[in-house]
Design a protein around this motif. Structure first.
Motif, PDB file in Angstrom:
ATOM      1  N   GLU A 445       0.837  -1.191   0.000  1.00 19.63           N
ATOM      2  CA  GLU A 445       0.000   0.000   0.000  1.00 19.63           C
ATOM      3  C   GLU A 445       0.878   1.248   0.000  1.00 19.63           C
ATOM      4  O   GLU A 445       0.669   2.180  -0.772  1.00 19.63           O
ATOM      5  CB  GLU A 445      -0.858  -0.009   1.257  1.00 19.63           C
ATOM      6  N   LEU A 446       1.892   1.178   0.880  1.00 18.62           N
ATOM      7  CA  LEU A 446       2.814   2.299   0.992  1.00 18.62           C
ATOM      8  C   LEU A 446       3.541   2.504  -0.330  1.00 18.62           C
ATOM      9  O   LEU A 446       3.713   3.625  -0.802  1.00 18.62           O
ATOM     10  CB  LEU A 446       3.826   1.993   2.109  1.00 18.62           C
ATOM     11  N   PHE A 447       3.916   1.374  -0.906  1.00 15.51           N
ATOM     12  CA  PHE A 447       4.630   1.387  -2.177  1.00 15.51           C
ATOM     13  C   PHE A 447       3.787   2.107  -3.243  1.00 15.51           C
ATOM     14  O   PHE A 447       4.241   3.041  -3.892  1.00 15.51           O
ATOM     15  CB  PHE A 447       4.910  -0.067  -2.585  1.00 15.51           C
ATOM     16  N   SER A 448       2.498   1.651  -3.357  1.00 22.56           N
ATOM     17  CA  SER A 448       1.666   2.281  -4.384  1.00 22.56           C
ATOM     18  C   SER A 448       1.439   3.747  -4.058  1.00 22.56           C
ATOM     19  O   SER A 448       1.425   4.587  -4.953  1.00 22.56           O
ATOM     20  CB  SER A 448       0.322   1.587  -4.544  1.00 22.56           C
ATOM     21  N   LYS A 449       1.293   4.029  -2.763  1.00 25.49           N
ATOM     22  CA  LYS A 449       1.029   5.409  -2.370  1.00 25.49           C
ATOM     23  C   LYS A 449       2.212   6.304  -2.753  1.00 25.49           C
ATOM     24  O   LYS A 449       2.043   7.376  -3.322  1.00 25.49           O
ATOM     25  CB  LYS A 449       0.803   5.470  -0.860  1.00 25.49           C
ATOM     26  N   LYS A 450       3.406   5.766  -2.459  1.00 24.44           N
ATOM     27  CA  LYS A 450       4.617   6.544  -2.755  1.00 24.44           C
ATOM     28  C   LYS A 450       4.755   6.728  -4.264  1.00 24.44           C
ATOM     29  O   LYS A 450       5.124   7.803  -4.736  1.00 24.44           O
ATOM     30  CB  LYS A 450       5.865   5.827  -2.203  1.00 24.44           C
ATOM     31  N   ILE A 451       4.481   5.642  -4.962  1.00 22.63           N
ATOM     32  CA  ILE A 451       4.607   5.714  -6.423  1.00 22.63           C
ATOM     33  C   ILE A 451       3.653   6.757  -6.976  1.00 22.63           C
ATOM     34  O   ILE A 451       4.021   7.596  -7.789  1.00 22.63           O
ATOM     35  CB  ILE A 451       4.336   4.330  -7.044  1.00 22.63           C
ATOM     36  N   ILE A 452       2.419   6.703  -6.456  1.00 24.44           N
ATOM     37  CA  ILE A 452       1.417   7.656  -6.922  1.00 24.44           C
ATOM     38  C   ILE A 452       1.874   9.079  -6.624  1.00 24.44           C
ATOM     39  O   ILE A 452       1.748   9.981  -7.442  1.00 24.44           O
ATOM     40  CB  ILE A 452       0.049   7.360  -6.279  1.00 24.44           C
ATOM     41  N   GLU A 453       2.475   9.221  -5.429  1.00 23.62           N
ATOM     42  CA  GLU A 453       2.947  10.552  -5.047  1.00 23.62           C
ATOM     43  C   GLU A 453       4.081  11.011  -5.953  1.00 23.62           C
ATOM     44  O   GLU A 453       4.194  12.188  -6.283  1.00 23.62           O
ATOM     45  CB  GLU A 453       3.431  10.539  -3.594  1.00 23.62           C
ATOM     46  N   LEU A 454       4.926  10.054  -6.324  1.00 22.28           N
ATOM     47  CA  LEU A 454       6.086  10.401  -7.143  1.00 22.28           C
ATOM     48  C   LEU A 454       5.700  10.717  -8.582  1.00 22.28           C
ATOM     49  O   LEU A 454       6.316  11.557  -9.224  1.00 22.28           O
ATOM     50  CB  LEU A 454       7.086   9.235  -7.137  1.00 22.28           C
ATOM     51  N   LEU A 455       4.665  10.031  -9.066  1.00 20.45           N
ATOM     52  CA  LEU A 455       4.283  10.229 -10.468  1.00 20.45           C
ATOM     53  C   LEU A 455       3.603  11.578 -10.639  1.00 20.45           C
ATOM     54  O   LEU A 455       2.867  12.014  -9.771  1.00 20.45           O
ATOM     55  CB  LEU A 455       3.328   9.110 -10.893  1.00 20.45           C
ATOM     56  N   PRO A 456       3.854  12.187 -11.763  1.00 19.98           N
ATOM     57  CA  PRO A 456       3.199  13.479 -11.991  1.00 19.98           C
ATOM     58  C   PRO A 456       1.778  13.274 -12.497  1.00 19.98           C
ATOM     59  O   PRO A 456       1.311  14.005 -13.344  1.00 19.98           O
ATOM     60  CB  PRO A 456       4.093  14.110 -13.057  1.00 19.98           C
TER      61      PRO A 456
END
Ligand code: ADP
Length: 825
Positions: A445-456
């Motif tokens: 979950e954290l992984f996807s959250k971080k990824i989402i945060e990182l993606l523009p």
């Protein structure tokens, strides 16, 4: 009394003996007296006592003998007496010989006999006196004895009477007692009987007894009641077996008979049908007892239907529970504070990877608990112990292999009668998997959250029915200028943020998505109002997320990205492309013009050249004698130059013709091509003793004419640039190579290439010119030594390029050269 009688008997006997002895003496005296009387008177009547006297005396002696059997001395005396009697008799008998006639009697003759008769008589008398004395002594003793006994006897009799009386009284009392005891027993027995019957009834139990002697089988009333049968409705084993379930009958019969035969006890369970057809589970017990020398088999029959059903249910439940424990990884534990013992269920051992008994669970706990959880666990146990309240706790414990296991433990408290806590028991559930999954989930979950945060990008779930975003994540703050904490009113998106000109487009896009398959991606571009009031271009890639029960698409998931820059650079690129296309067209036109120019030029140039050559030849031939030697020399030079020029132009023509416009690729056997090349160069080969060594070459799809030219040029060069003192040796080989091997030439790494190598032993060249030699008009050697145009290898390069291939050259001055041609497999 016996002693008294004995004493009396002794006295009587002694008296009798004495009497008999006297009698004996008296008979002898009578006989002697009679004999004397006869001797004196000659009257025979005197002889009367004489006759038979000895027989009588003898008879009495026998009697005495039998009376004195118990007295040794007297017996001896009797024997002696007997001898004396005999002697006496013999002496008396002397007279018998005398004549009955008295005249014959001579006193002188008779005298010695009489004398010795007298002496014998004295002897006898003395002897009898001794015997009587002896008896007197006995009599004296006997009398004394008797006297003693007579004195004692009354005392004995009284004592005896008293004793008898005592015994009589005791017996009476005992009988009395027994009687009351018996009465009590009877009451007790009847009470017992009642109780027994009641017990039988309430225990739903009947009894039976089999008498070994009478062979009679009797059943208690309740036995019949149990089977809902009338009393005495059966009185044999077979009669009872009629009630037993057919499947159990043989077994019951066998066990009953065996128990009876071997005098064993029995305890069996089976099914019976009551008279009314009701199925019951019963338990029958039996036991052999022996009473008064015969055996009896007694036993009970008990209705255990409820028990059995309950037991079965319990067993099933227990099994289910165990199964549940096993599946749910639940173990049970118990700790006793008094004995300080802890026990585990098998499942608990399983959870921690142990076999039962492998560790002492009573004292090892502390070593295996995770240090961070130890204190909390101890606190919980302590609190439960003090307050009596159960606890619930989650902690970590290392298993046998050192792996950390998460467990959930719930306890109950054990108390004694006084209410003091004596121990704890409870369940432990292995929740390791759950926790690990949770961690994994949390991580992903954290992984996807971080990824989402990182993606523009913005990620959203849009509800088509409600026309609003259900979920929105990503860099909304920077893209849309929304505070992540701010509640985002999605209704506004369409009205306020999306360009009204794109509404219809979006509606169509949504309608298409409603009909879409699950993995279809639908893209849409639209304009979006940016935070600073600037319109930006967004690209959304959407796909189906959820369907309703009817299978219709209700929600879509999508990613939206800002493509403004992309769009702008795309547009730039487009205009750049347009320019490029235009330039290309121009270039192509120019190229065409050039090639037609070169063609025309070379073609047209050939004509005047031919003329120059013809007329030069004519002048040289016709006016040969008029020309000075110098002029002749010049003319031959002109001819040579013209010829060279012609060759150049031909070569140029052939170069400009080498293009792919009329390309016609054919699968061609390269071995054949080599043969053709050899034919073409036949003369030169013969002249220079050329050896061409060619291994087996493949068939490839090529432009045969161009490849023919290629082979001709390379082999031709190898012969041309050979060493003057060494016959040329050319080796042609082919092998497949990987695109990666020639990647630096620009080859496709995923492609295989045929590598054709031409190795010669000629003069070689300096490696620094490896690329230069493929350029137009580039030559390394002087035209006088090695004639040429400098176009041959340029043509080769062009041909190889036409086949999407590569050509390389390696050389070493004075050693030889190698030309490698790579063409796609
Ligand atoms: P040319 O007509 O001069 O042979 P090419 O284009 O065929 O023109 O060759 C260019 C130059 O490359 C040649 O002049 C020669 O110097 C060099 N060359 C070509 N082939 C060989 C070879 N097999 N050995 C040595 N040098 C060679």
């Amino acid at each position: 009394m016996n002693d008294l009688v004995d004493a009396t008997d002794l006295i009587n006997k002694t008296n009798t003996i004495k009497l008999k002895l006297e009698q004996t003496l008296s008979y002898l005296k009578d006989a002697e007296a009679g004999q004397r009387g006869y001797l004196l008177t000659k009257d025979t009547s005197f002889l009367k006592p004489y006759y038979g006297a000895f027989e009588k005396a003898e008879q009495i002696t026998y009697e005495i003998d039998s009376l004195t059997r118990d007295n040794k001395d007297q017996q001896e005396n009797v024997k002696m007496l007997y001898l004396l009697l005999n002697d006496k008799y013999s002496l008396l008998n002397f007279y018998q010989t005398l004549p009955r006639d008295s005249s014959a009697f001579n006193p002188a003759v008779a005298e010695p006999y009489l004398q010795s008769g007298r002496r014998k008589m004295d002897e006898i008398r003395n002897h009898i006196a001794v015997m009587i004395n002896k008896e007197d002594e006995l009599l004296k003793n006997g009398t004394q004895e008797k006297k003693r006994y007579v004195n004692v006897t009354p005392f004995f009799l009284i004592t005896l009477s008293l004793l008898s009386l005592g015994i009589l009284i005791i017996s009476f009392l005992r009988i009395q007692n027994d009687l009351s005891e018996q009465r009590k027993m009877k009451t007790k027995l009847s009470v017992q009987n009642e109780t027994f019957m009641h017990a039988e009834e309430s225990a739903e139990q009947g009894t039976y007894a089999l008498n070994d002697k009478t062979r009679r089988l009797s059943f208690s009333d309740n036995f019949y009641t149990l089977l809902e049968a009338e009393r005495e409705s059966f009185t044999t084993l077979e009669g009872f077996l009629e009630h037993v379930h057919p499947d159990d009958k043989p077994f019951v019969r066998r066990v009953a008979k065996e128990a009876y035969k071997h005098k064993q006890s029995l305890d069996i369970r089976f099914r019976v049908y009551t008279k009314n057809g009701k199925l019951k589970y019963v338990r029958a017990t039996g036991k052999t007892v022996s009473t008064d020398g015969f055996y009896m088999m007694v036993g009970t029959l008990q209705d255990v239907t409820d028990d059995t059903l309950l037991n079965e249910e319990l067993k099933r439940r227990e099994q289910q529970l165990r199964q549940a424990h096993l599946l749910g990884k639940i173990g049970v534990w118990e700790t006793d504070f008094i004995t300080k013992k802890t026990t585990w269920s098998n499942e608990l051992y399983n959870i921690f990877g142990y076999k039962r008994g492998e560790i002492d669970v009573s004292d090892t706990d502390a070593r295996y608990i995770h240090p961070e959880d130890m204190q909390e666990l101890n606190k919980a146990v302590q609190k439960a112990r003090e307050t009596g309240e159960p606890f619930e706790i989650e902690y970590r414990r290392f298993d046998k292999h050192g792996k950390l296991r998460y467990v959930y433990s719930k306890s109950e408290v054990k108390k004694d009668d006084k209410g003091d806590v004596t121990g704890l028991f409870g369940v432990i559930m292995d929740i390791t998997q759950l926790r690990e999954k949770e961690w994994e989930l949390r991580e992903s979950e954290l992984f996807s959250k971080k990824i989402i945060e990182l993606l523009p990008n913005i990620i959203y779930v849009y509800d088509l029915d409600e026309d609003r975003d259900l979920f929105i994540a990503g860099n909304t703050s920077s893209i849309l200028n929304y505070d992540p904490e701010n509640n985002y009113n999605t209704d506004d998106i369409m009205k306020e943020l999306i360009h009204y000109g794109d509404y219809d487009k979006i509606k169509i896009h949504h309608a298409n998505l409603r009909k879409a398959h699950d993995n279809e991606i639908h893209e849409i571009e639209y304009r979006f109002l940016f935070k600073n009031g600037r319109w930006i271009y967004m690209l959304s890639r959407d796909m189906v997320f959820k369907r309703n029960k009817k299978g219709e698409v209700s929600q879509i998931i999508g990613v939206a990205m800002d493509i403004t820059d992309l769009k702008r650079s795309n547009e730039n690129l487009k205009s750049l492309n347009n320019i490029l296309v235009k330039k290309n067209d121009e270039l192509e036109q120019l190229n065409e013009e050039l090639s037609s120019f070169s063609y025309v030029a070379s073609h047209d140039l050939q004509e005047p050249l031919r003329k120059i050559r013809t007329f030069t030849n004519l002048i040289a031939e016709k006016d040969a004698d008029k020309l000075s030697p110098t002029a002749k020399e010049y003319f031959s030079r002109i001819t040579a130059a013209v010829m060279r020029m012609q060759k150049l132009i031909e070569a140029l023509l052939s170069y400009s013709r080498t293009n792919i416009s009329e390309a016609h690729y054919e699968l061609t056997d390269l071995n054949k091509l080599v043969e053709e090349t050899k034919n073409d160069l036949n003369e030169m080969i013969k002249e220079k003793n050329v050896v061409i060594e060619s291994c087996k070459l493949p068939s490839v799809k090529i432009l045969p004419l161009q490849f023919h030219q290629l082979f001709l040029n390379i082999v031709g060069n190898a012969i041309k640039y050979s060493k003057p003192d060494m016959p040329p040796h050319i080796k042609i080989t082919a092998e497949l190579t990987d695109g990666t091997d020639i990647a630096k030439l620009g080859a496709n790494v995923q492609q295989h290439y045929w590598k054709l190598s031409f190795v010669d032993n000629g003069i070689g060249f300096d490696q620094q010119y490896e690329n230069k030699i493929f350029e137009l008009f580039q030559r390394l050697h002087g035209k006088n030594e090695y004639p040429g145009t400098g176009i041959g290898l340029a043509i080769c390069k062009k041909i190889v390029q036409n086949h999407s291939g590569y050509i390389t050259a390696t050389g070493k001055s004075g050693i030889g050269s190698t030309f490698n041609i790579y063409i796609p497999e």
